[in-house]
Design a protein around this motif. Structure first.
Motif, PDB file in Angstrom:
ATOM      1  N   GLN A 200       0.809  -1.214   0.000  1.00  0.00           N
ATOM      2  CA  GLN A 200       0.000   0.000   0.000  1.00  0.00           C
ATOM      3  C   GLN A 200       0.843   1.265   0.000  1.00  0.00           C
ATOM      4  O   GLN A 200       0.443   2.286  -0.561  1.00  0.00           O
ATOM      5  N   VAL A 201       2.032   1.195   0.598  1.00  0.00           N
ATOM      6  CA  VAL A 201       2.941   2.348   0.545  1.00  0.00           C
ATOM      7  C   VAL A 201       3.366   2.602  -0.898  1.00  0.00           C
ATOM      8  O   VAL A 201       3.401   3.761  -1.353  1.00  0.00           O
ATOM      9  N   HIS A 202       3.680   1.540  -1.634  1.00  0.00           N
ATOM     10  CA  HIS A 202       4.042   1.704  -3.047  1.00  0.00           C
ATOM     11  C   HIS A 202       2.882   2.305  -3.840  1.00  0.00           C
ATOM     12  O   HIS A 202       3.094   3.145  -4.723  1.00  0.00           O
ATOM     13  N   ASN A 203       1.656   1.860  -3.552  1.00  0.00           N
ATOM     14  CA  ASN A 203       0.502   2.413  -4.262  1.00  0.00           C
ATOM     15  C   ASN A 203       0.310   3.891  -3.950  1.00  0.00           C
ATOM     16  O   ASN A 203      -0.032   4.682  -4.830  1.00  0.00           O
ATOM     17  N   LEU A 204       0.496   4.255  -2.703  1.00  0.00           N
ATOM     18  CA  LEU A 204       0.360   5.662  -2.330  1.00  0.00           C
ATOM     19  C   LEU A 204       1.410   6.522  -3.023  1.00  0.00           C
ATOM     20  O   LEU A 204       1.141   7.668  -3.395  1.00  0.00           O
ATOM     21  N   ILE A 205       2.611   5.974  -3.211  1.00  0.00           N
ATOM     22  CA  ILE A 205       3.652   6.703  -3.930  1.00  0.00           C
ATOM     23  C   ILE A 205       3.221   6.943  -5.377  1.00  0.00           C
ATOM     24  O   ILE A 205       3.377   8.045  -5.918  1.00  0.00           O
ATOM     25  N   VAL A 206       2.648   5.905  -6.012  1.00  0.00           N
ATOM     26  CA  VAL A 206       2.183   6.056  -7.396  1.00  0.00           C
ATOM     27  C   VAL A 206       1.054   7.074  -7.477  1.00  0.00           C
ATOM     28  O   VAL A 206       0.992   7.886  -8.405  1.00  0.00           O
ATOM     29  N   LEU A 207       0.167   7.069  -6.493  1.00  0.00           N
ATOM     30  CA  LEU A 207      -0.953   8.007  -6.505  1.00  0.00           C
ATOM     31  C   LEU A 207      -0.507   9.456  -6.320  1.00  0.00           C
ATOM     32  O   LEU A 207      -1.242  10.381  -6.661  1.00  0.00           O
ATOM     33  N   GLN A 208       0.696   9.645  -5.786  1.00  0.00           N
ATOM     34  CA  GLN A 208       1.218  11.001  -5.628  1.00  0.00           C
ATOM     35  C   GLN A 208       1.750  11.565  -6.934  1.00  0.00           C
ATOM     36  O   GLN A 208       1.997  12.778  -7.037  1.00  0.00           O
ATOM     37  N   LEU A 209       1.950  10.704  -7.925  1.00  0.00           N
ATOM     38  CA  LEU A 209       2.437  11.173  -9.213  1.00  0.00           C
ATOM     39  C   LEU A 209       1.344  11.960  -9.916  1.00  0.00           C
ATOM     40  O   LEU A 209       0.184  11.544  -9.959  1.00  0.00           O
ATOM     41  N   THR A 210       1.713  13.102 -10.473  1.00  0.00           N
ATOM     42  CA  THR A 210       0.712  13.952 -11.125  1.00  0.00           C
ATOM     43  C   THR A 210       0.447  13.527 -12.557  1.00  0.00           C
ATOM     44  O   THR A 210      -0.641  13.748 -13.084  1.00  0.00           O
ATOM     45  N   CYS A 211       1.440  12.936 -13.217  1.00  0.00           N
ATOM     46  CA  CYS A 211       1.254  12.524 -14.607  1.00  0.00           C
ATOM     47  C   CYS A 211       2.306  11.504 -14.987  1.00  0.00           C
ATOM     48  O   CYS A 211       3.303  11.311 -14.285  1.00  0.00           O
ATOM     49  N   PHE A 212       2.070  10.835 -16.124  1.00  0.00           N
ATOM     50  CA  PHE A 212       3.025   9.887 -16.693  1.00  0.00           C
ATOM     51  C   PHE A 212       3.514  10.422 -18.032  1.00  0.00           C
ATOM     52  O   PHE A 212       2.757  11.048 -18.775  1.00  0.00           O
ATOM     53  N   LYS A 213       4.783  10.167 -18.349  1.00  0.00           N
ATOM     54  CA  LYS A 213       5.312  10.603 -19.645  1.00  0.00           C
ATOM     55  C   LYS A 213       5.108   9.546 -20.732  1.00  0.00           C
ATOM     56  O   LYS A 213       5.367   9.795 -21.908  1.00  0.00           O
ATOM     57  N   ASP A 214       4.646   8.354 -20.327  1.00  0.00           N
ATOM     58  CA  ASP A 214       4.373   7.284 -21.276  1.00  0.00           C
ATOM     59  C   ASP A 214       3.426   6.296 -20.613  1.00  0.00           C
ATOM     60  O   ASP A 214       3.290   6.288 -19.387  1.00  0.00           O
ATOM     61  N   VAL A 215       2.763   5.475 -21.418  1.00  0.00           N
ATOM     62  CA  VAL A 215       1.868   4.461 -20.864  1.00  0.00           C
ATOM     63  C   VAL A 215       2.305   3.060 -21.275  1.00  0.00           C
ATOM     64  O   VAL A 215       1.581   2.097 -21.048  1.00  0.00           O
ATOM     65  N   GLU A 216       3.500   2.937 -21.858  1.00  0.00           N
ATOM     66  CA  GLU A 216       4.028   1.633 -22.258  1.00  0.00           C
ATOM     67  C   GLU A 216       4.990   1.121 -21.188  1.00  0.00           C
ATOM     68  O   GLU A 216       5.981   1.779 -20.861  1.00  0.00           O
ATOM     69  N   ILE A 217       4.680  -0.057 -20.640  1.00  0.00           N
ATOM     70  CA  ILE A 217       5.524  -0.693 -19.628  1.00  0.00           C
ATOM     71  C   ILE A 217       6.307  -1.806 -20.312  1.00  0.00           C
ATOM     72  O   ILE A 217       5.716  -2.746 -20.848  1.00  0.00           O
ATOM     73  N   SER A 218       7.639  -1.706 -20.281  1.00  0.00           N
ATOM     74  CA  SER A 218       8.479  -2.660 -21.014  1.00  0.00           C
ATOM     75  C   SER A 218       8.674  -3.949 -20.226  1.00  0.00           C
ATOM     76  O   SER A 218       9.793  -4.341 -19.901  1.00  0.00           O
ATOM     77  N   ASN A 219       7.565  -4.605 -19.928  1.00  0.00           N
ATOM     78  CA  ASN A 219       7.600  -5.881 -19.227  1.00  0.00           C
ATOM     79  C   ASN A 219       6.272  -6.580 -19.460  1.00  0.00           C
ATOM     80  O   ASN A 219       5.374  -6.021 -20.109  1.00  0.00           O
ATOM     81  N   PHE A 220       6.120  -7.802 -18.928  1.00  0.00           N
ATOM     82  CA  PHE A 220       4.863  -8.531 -19.121  1.00  0.00           C
ATOM     83  C   PHE A 220       3.916  -8.347 -17.942  1.00  0.00           C
ATOM     84  O   PHE A 220       2.835  -8.929 -17.921  1.00  0.00           O
ATOM     85  N   PHE A 221       4.323  -7.539 -16.949  1.00  0.00           N
ATOM     86  CA  PHE A 221       3.449  -7.220 -15.821  1.00  0.00           C
ATOM     87  C   PHE A 221       3.782  -5.816 -15.346  1.00  0.00           C
ATOM     88  O   PHE A 221       4.756  -5.196 -15.805  1.00  0.00           O
ATOM     89  N   CYS A 222       2.976  -5.301 -14.430  1.00  0.00           N
ATOM     90  CA  CYS A 222       3.178  -3.944 -13.921  1.00  0.00           C
ATOM     91  C   CYS A 222       4.286  -3.946 -12.869  1.00  0.00           C
ATOM     92  O   CYS A 222       4.026  -4.040 -11.666  1.00  0.00           O
ATOM     93  N   ASP A 223       5.504  -3.862 -13.355  1.00  0.00           N
ATOM     94  CA  ASP A 223       6.675  -3.832 -12.482  1.00  0.00           C
ATOM     95  C   ASP A 223       6.691  -2.505 -11.715  1.00  0.00           C
ATOM     96  O   ASP A 223       6.630  -1.436 -12.326  1.00  0.00           O
ATOM     97  N   PRO A 224       6.751  -2.532 -10.377  1.00  0.00           N
ATOM     98  CA  PRO A 224       6.727  -1.287  -9.598  1.00  0.00           C
ATOM     99  C   PRO A 224       7.818  -0.297 -10.000  1.00  0.00           C
ATOM    100  O   PRO A 224       7.561   0.903 -10.121  1.00  0.00           O
ATOM    101  N   SER A 225       9.048  -0.797 -10.220  1.00  0.00           N
ATOM    102  CA  SER A 225      10.148   0.107 -10.559  1.00  0.00           C
ATOM    103  C   SER A 225       9.919   0.771 -11.921  1.00  0.00           C
ATOM    104  O   SER A 225      10.211   1.960 -12.099  1.00  0.00           O
ATOM    105  N   LEU A 226       9.383   0.015 -12.892  1.00  0.00           N
ATOM    106  CA  LEU A 226       9.113   0.583 -14.213  1.00  0.00           C
ATOM    107  C   LEU A 226       7.975   1.586 -14.157  1.00  0.00           C
ATOM    108  O   LEU A 226       7.989   2.605 -14.859  1.00  0.00           O
ATOM    109  N   LEU A 227       6.989   1.325 -13.311  1.00  0.00           N
ATOM    110  CA  LEU A 227       5.863   2.246 -13.184  1.00  0.00           C
ATOM    111  C   LEU A 227       6.321   3.574 -12.603  1.00  0.00           C
ATOM    112  O   LEU A 227       5.880   4.641 -13.039  1.00  0.00           O
TER     113      LEU A 227
END
Length: 354
Positions: A200-227
């Protein structure tokens, strides 16, 4: 007899708790992530701001001829992992000789491995079959939460198993009193709660992001570090929090394992006979092999991601960590442990014989 009853009740409770947590987590994520961070079009960073509704997973290969082969390969690996871990759980619960703290932790580790691989591989197989690489924002963050939850449980359960081996070898006369059923269940519950907090701490960190510069994740799953790398701005605060969380939830369990084995090695070296040293160390062999495999592949994955500029190398490292490691764990324990082999043969003979 008391530990036998406690073991069965605890395993039932562990399975029910994990399943309930997954459904509750999915429902919670859906409510919480109704408004995901925005996506900024790369052509103009000041206009065309839209809410992110989905991400694109690049997957393992773009070659259409390889897709059926990948589907069969990963489906086979997934089934082997699930069946292997379920066999260990069933063997432990059905054999009264295995109703000890070490095998209680092993059963929960097998349950965590099933959840760990189930957080990524089934979705990948569905994407290959449907020729789709789209995952919703809520689905991506939910997958990331479940991935971190069970990955964290692997870390903390391996630490609890190291403490169990420390108590067995360094405090043999007080082992039964130290590793009582109440402490064993408390350690498993603490493992689950700590891992849930980390996710949940990782999710809260992602929710603090205001925007993404891309929507392509270079993996077969939602890798936290790539997100996190997809964030538009390099938030110093978010990075500090992320590294702090990673240190707390990864370094501390590893430190506990290393300290336990330092004390174990010191005790083994004081044993006068070579046979006694071998017998004492053989009880740690399977656990030590799993620890090296888990942390070795995990460290390798993040080192390759940090050094390599090739997304394909990152994906290969991720496959080893998220798929191969959970699949090998049952083999390590079943091949190196005579008690597990005997219990599994007994279980299989009951299943095969009418």
């Amino acid at each position: 007899m008391v530990f036998h009853t406690f073991l069965n009740l605890s395993l039932d409770f562990s399975m029910a708790t994990v399943v309930h947590a997954i459904f509750s987590l999915s429902f919670f994520q859906t409510l919480l992530f109704q408004r995901c961070p925005r996506y900024v079009q790369p052509q103009n960073l000041t206009q065309n701001l839209t809410s992110v509704s989905e991400f694109f997973l690049l997957g393992l290969s773009d070659d259409p001829e390889l897709q059926p082969l990948l589907c069969v390969l990963f489906l086979s690996m997934y089934l082997i992992t699930v069946l292997g871990n379920l066999l260990i759980i069933q063997a432990v619960t059905s054999d009264s000789h295995l109703h000890t703290p070490m095998y209680f932790f092993l059963s929960n580790l097998s349950l965590a491995d099933i959840g760990f691989i189930s957080s990524t591989v089934p979705n990948m197989i569905v994407n290959i079959q449907t020729h789709s690489r789209v995952i919703s924002c809520e689905g991506c963050l939910t997958q990331m939460s479940i991935f971190i939850l069970f990955g964290g449980m692997d870390c903390t359960l391996l630490t609890a198993m190291a403490y169990d081996r420390f108590a067995a070898i360094c405090q043999p006369l007080h082992y039964t009193a130290i590793m009582n059923p109440c402490l064993c269940c408390s350690l498993v519950l603490a493992s689950f709660l700590v891992s849930l907090l980390e996710s949940q701490v990782h999710n809260l960190i992602v929710l603090q992001l205001t925007c993404f510069k891309d929507v392509e994740i270079s993996n077969f799953f939602c890798d936290p570090s790539l997100l996190h790398d997809l964030a538009c701005s390099d938030s110093v605060t978010n990075n500090i929090v992320m590294y702090f969380v990673g240190t707390i939830f990864s370094f501390l369990p590893l430190s506990g394992i290393l300290f336990s084995y330092y004390k174990i090695l010191s005790s083994i070296l004081r044993i006068p006979s070579t046979g006694g040293k071998y017998k004492a160390f053989s009880t740690c062999g399977s656990h030590l092999a799993v620890v090296c495999l888990f942390y070795g592949t995990g460290l390798g994955m993040y080192l390759i991601s940090a050094i390599s500029q090739s997304p394909r190398k990152d994906v290969t490292a991720s496959v080893v960590y998220t798929v191969v490691t959970p699949m090998l764990n049952p083999f390590i324990y079943s091949l190196r442990n005579r008690d597990i082999k005997r219990a599994m043969w007994k279980l299989l003979s009951k299943i095969i014989s009418p």
